[in-house]
Motif scaffolding. Structure first.
Motif, PDB file in Angstrom:
ATOM      1  N   GLY A   7       0.773  -1.230   0.000  1.00  8.38           N
ATOM      2  CA  GLY A   7       0.000   0.000   0.000  1.00  8.38           C
ATOM      3  C   GLY A   7       0.806   1.284   0.000  1.00  8.38           C
ATOM      4  O   GLY A   7       0.242   2.377   0.070  1.00  8.38           O
ATOM      5  N   ARG A   8       2.140   1.179  -0.074  1.00 12.24           N
ATOM      6  CA  ARG A   8       2.957   2.396  -0.139  1.00 12.24           C
ATOM      7  C   ARG A   8       2.640   3.198  -1.386  1.00 12.24           C
ATOM      8  O   ARG A   8       2.806   4.407  -1.421  1.00 12.24           O
ATOM      9  CB  ARG A   8       4.453   2.051  -0.134  1.00 12.24           C
ATOM     10  CG  ARG A   8       5.004   1.662   1.217  1.00 12.24           C
ATOM     11  CD  ARG A   8       6.491   1.865   1.279  1.00 12.24           C
ATOM     12  NE  ARG A   8       6.858   3.240   0.999  1.00 12.24           N
ATOM     13  CZ  ARG A   8       8.044   3.607   0.546  1.00 12.24           C
ATOM     14  NH1 ARG A   8       8.959   2.707   0.300  1.00 12.24           N
ATOM     15  NH2 ARG A   8       8.313   4.868   0.328  1.00 12.24           N
ATOM     16  N   LEU A   9       2.195   2.482  -2.417  1.00 11.17           N
ATOM     17  CA  LEU A   9       1.791   3.122  -3.660  1.00 11.17           C
ATOM     18  C   LEU A   9       0.463   2.515  -4.091  1.00 11.17           C
ATOM     19  O   LEU A   9       0.272   1.305  -4.011  1.00 11.17           O
ATOM     20  CB  LEU A   9       2.857   2.878  -4.745  1.00 11.17           C
ATOM     21  CG  LEU A   9       2.565   3.405  -6.152  1.00 11.17           C
ATOM     22  CD1 LEU A   9       2.465   4.922  -6.165  1.00 11.17           C
ATOM     23  CD2 LEU A   9       3.661   2.948  -7.124  1.00 11.17           C
ATOM     24  N   GLN A  10      -0.442   3.381  -4.500  1.00 12.66           N
ATOM     25  CA  GLN A  10      -1.755   2.930  -4.932  1.00 12.66           C
ATOM     26  C   GLN A  10      -2.118   3.635  -6.226  1.00 12.66           C
ATOM     27  O   GLN A  10      -1.840   4.819  -6.400  1.00 12.66           O
ATOM     28  CB  GLN A  10      -2.783   3.260  -3.844  1.00 12.66           C
ATOM     29  CG  GLN A  10      -4.169   2.730  -4.099  1.00 12.66           C
ATOM     30  CD  GLN A  10      -5.056   2.890  -2.881  1.00 12.66           C
ATOM     31  OE1 GLN A  10      -4.867   2.225  -1.869  1.00 12.66           O
ATOM     32  NE2 GLN A  10      -6.029   3.788  -2.974  1.00 12.66           N
ATOM     33  N   ALA A  11      -2.705   2.892  -7.156  1.00 14.98           N
ATOM     34  CA  ALA A  11      -3.069   3.455  -8.454  1.00 14.98           C
ATOM     35  C   ALA A  11      -4.540   3.200  -8.727  1.00 14.98           C
ATOM     36  O   ALA A  11      -5.028   2.087  -8.523  1.00 14.98           O
ATOM     37  CB  ALA A  11      -2.217   2.834  -9.564  1.00 14.98           C
ATOM     38  N   THR A  12      -5.220   4.234  -9.201  1.00 11.41           N
ATOM     39  CA  THR A  12      -6.626   4.111  -9.577  1.00 11.41           C
ATOM     40  C   THR A  12      -6.765   4.358 -11.069  1.00 11.41           C
ATOM     41  O   THR A  12      -6.267   5.368 -11.586  1.00 11.41           O
ATOM     42  CB  THR A  12      -7.487   5.130  -8.807  1.00 11.41           C
ATOM     43  OG1 THR A  12      -7.312   4.936  -7.406  1.00 11.41           O
ATOM     44  CG2 THR A  12      -8.963   4.963  -9.164  1.00 11.41           C
ATOM     45  N   CYS A  13      -7.424   3.440 -11.767  1.00  7.90           N
ATOM     46  CA  CYS A  13      -7.635   3.598 -13.207  1.00  7.90           C
ATOM     47  C   CYS A  13      -8.710   4.661 -13.447  1.00  7.90           C
ATOM     48  O   CYS A  13      -9.830   4.538 -12.953  1.00  7.90           O
ATOM     49  CB  CYS A  13      -8.046   2.271 -13.832  1.00  7.90           C
ATOM     50  SG  CYS A  13      -8.345   2.386 -15.613  1.00  7.90           S
ATOM     51  N   MET A  20      -4.903   4.893 -18.071  1.00  2.71           N
ATOM     52  CA  MET A  20      -4.475   6.091 -17.359  1.00  2.71           C
ATOM     53  C   MET A  20      -4.658   5.811 -15.866  1.00  2.71           C
ATOM     54  O   MET A  20      -5.773   5.516 -15.417  1.00  2.71           O
ATOM     55  CB  MET A  20      -5.302   7.302 -17.786  1.00  2.71           C
ATOM     56  CG  MET A  20      -5.263   7.604 -19.277  1.00  2.71           C
ATOM     57  SD  MET A  20      -3.603   7.851 -19.956  1.00  2.71           S
ATOM     58  CE  MET A  20      -3.121   9.345 -19.082  1.00  2.71           C
ATOM     59  N   LEU A  21      -3.556   5.877 -15.125  1.00  2.54           N
ATOM     60  CA  LEU A  21      -3.592   5.582 -13.695  1.00  2.54           C
ATOM     61  C   LEU A  21      -3.222   6.817 -12.885  1.00  2.54           C
ATOM     62  O   LEU A  21      -2.233   7.486 -13.189  1.00  2.54           O
ATOM     63  CB  LEU A  21      -2.620   4.447 -13.354  1.00  2.54           C
ATOM     64  CG  LEU A  21      -2.840   3.086 -14.027  1.00  2.54           C
ATOM     65  CD1 LEU A  21      -1.815   2.075 -13.519  1.00  2.54           C
ATOM     66  CD2 LEU A  21      -4.263   2.567 -13.776  1.00  2.54           C
ATOM     67  N   GLU A  22      -4.014   7.084 -11.852  1.00  2.00           N
ATOM     68  CA  GLU A  22      -3.706   8.179 -10.929  1.00  2.00           C
ATOM     69  C   GLU A  22      -3.045   7.598  -9.689  1.00  2.00           C
ATOM     70  O   GLU A  22      -3.598   6.690  -9.055  1.00  2.00           O
ATOM     71  CB  GLU A  22      -4.969   8.953 -10.551  1.00  2.00           C
ATOM     72  CG  GLU A  22      -4.665  10.185  -9.717  1.00  2.00           C
ATOM     73  CD  GLU A  22      -5.847  11.133  -9.627  1.00  2.00           C
ATOM     74  OE1 GLU A  22      -5.636  12.295  -9.252  1.00  2.00           O
ATOM     75  OE2 GLU A  22      -6.983  10.709  -9.938  1.00  2.00           O
ATOM     76  N   MET A  23      -1.853   8.098  -9.357  1.00  2.00           N
ATOM     77  CA  MET A  23      -1.040   7.531  -8.282  1.00  2.00           C
ATOM     78  C   MET A  23      -1.271   8.255  -6.952  1.00  2.00           C
ATOM     79  O   MET A  23      -1.358   9.486  -6.909  1.00  2.00           O
ATOM     80  CB  MET A  23       0.445   7.620  -8.650  1.00  2.00           C
ATOM     81  CG  MET A  23       0.807   6.914  -9.952  1.00  2.00           C
ATOM     82  SD  MET A  23       0.573   5.132  -9.839  1.00  2.00           S
ATOM     83  CE  MET A  23       1.047   4.626 -11.491  1.00  2.00           C
TER      84      MET A  23
END
Length: 341
Positions: free
Chosen positions: A113-119, A129-132
């Motif tokens: 969970g240190r990095l999470q991406a939402t399409c 396209m992913l928002e970090m």
């Protein structure tokens, strides 16, 4: 012009899988366009091919550890993400596998969970396209969680990640290395400087669009992806002075060549500038920014093969490639080089 005109048979065993222990130990095929001659050399001998007053232009872009492995928040399914290009804010254009599992609204977690991406959307070419979201500095998180995105034709693992970086890499942002520069060591560059060869730097962040297969039959119908480039005032002044003194400007790699040609096409001189280029160079193009090109051996039917054919002449280049295959030169990223003057 047909894409098939740039095809050739390449034995798979000639695709270099690992870098040589000594960067400068690779071979160098020297091509003289005016004399219509070629010579087999080692890369160290490039010092004999360059002269005082010449200027090498190097791309100092650094490869991002842009391949990430995460899990889909809803199901725990494994998802592979390759970062291609940063858009506004922390939105990235990416390629994902398996793409069918990532829809708009899908959340992918990396590194506990240190990095999470939402399409947040899809691209015309099947990307996402992913928002970090992350804690801390994005590039530091990426250095910890990401892997080097080696090209698909390299099956071996790379024990030292720095071997897919040039020794002068500086500005992070590339999805692939500007591989012509992998042959240089700091020592060799210093020897060239001592001889009076100038060294200049530009930045072009290499996108995977450069390496994507040409999917049309006619070259003229192919569209290149845009890549970010930058030239400093110091580099512009140096290159203009080299031209004034009738020195040769030699691009190290097709990325440097495309940067110089973009700037000269737009401004008619070298100048401090930055922007996005989608320049596509193929036979018939008139070069304005370079007098020589140092490059590796490229894929059949690739845009890079078309660029070198535009610079050296298609027949001369195809004959040179046939010679390289006969003489068992090593191809692609970790392979040998050619100097075209």
């Amino acid at each position: 012009m047909n894409v098939e005109d740039f095809d050739f048979d390449l034995p798979e065993e000639l695709i270099a899988q690992t870098p040589l222990q000594d960067r400068t130990a690779s071979r160098l095929l020297v091509l003289d366009r005016k004399k219509n001659e070629r010579a087999d050399r080692t890369f160290k001998e490039i010092i004999n091919e360059l002269k005082a007053g010449d200027c090498l232009v190097l791309n100092d872009s650094r490869v991002l550890p842009a391949r990430l492995y995460g899990t889909k928040e809803e199901t725990g399914a494994q998802i592979e993400v390759l970062l291609l290009k940063q858009e506004q804010g922390h939105v990235w254009e990416t390629l994902v596998k398996p793409a069918k599992r990532v829809k708009k609204g899908t959340v992918i977690r990396f590194g506990d969970g240190r990095l999470q991406a939402t399409c947040i959307g899809e691209t015309d070419h099947g990307g996402r396209m992913l928002e970090m979201e992350f804690k801390g500095i994005f590039h530091e998180v990426l250095e910890e969680l990401g892997e080097m995105p080696l090209p698909p034709y390299i099956k071996e693992t790379l024990s030292d990640q720095e071997r897919y970086q040039t020794v002068y890499s500086k500005h992070s942002g590339s999805a692939a290395a500007p591989t012509a520069g992998l042959h240089f060591t700091t020592e060799l560059l210093n020897m060239l400087k001592d001889k009076g060869v100038q060294i200049a730097f530009v930045t072009l962040h290499v996108g995977l669009g450069t390496f994507r297969p040409v999917s049309v039959d006619k070259i003229e119908e192919h569209k290149m992806h845009a890549e970010f480039y930058q030239m400093s005032e110091q580099t512009a002044d140096l290159l203009n002075e080299v031209r004034k003194q009738n020195g040769r400007i030699i691009a190290v790699g097709t990325t440097s060549a495309r940067t110089l040609e973009t700037i000269m096409s737009q401004h008619g001189t070298y100048k401090e500038c930055s922007g996005w280029t989608s320049i596509f160079i193929y036979p018939g193009y008139e070069f304005k920014g370079i007098d020589g090109l140092l490059t590796n051996f490229h894929l059949p039917k690739s845009t890079l093969m078309m660029l070198v054919s535009a610079f050296a002449g298609k027949k001369f280049m195809m004959d040179a490639y046939a010679h390289a295959i006969k003489e068992r030169y090593r191809f692609f990223s970790f392979g040998d080089a050619m100097l075209i003057v």
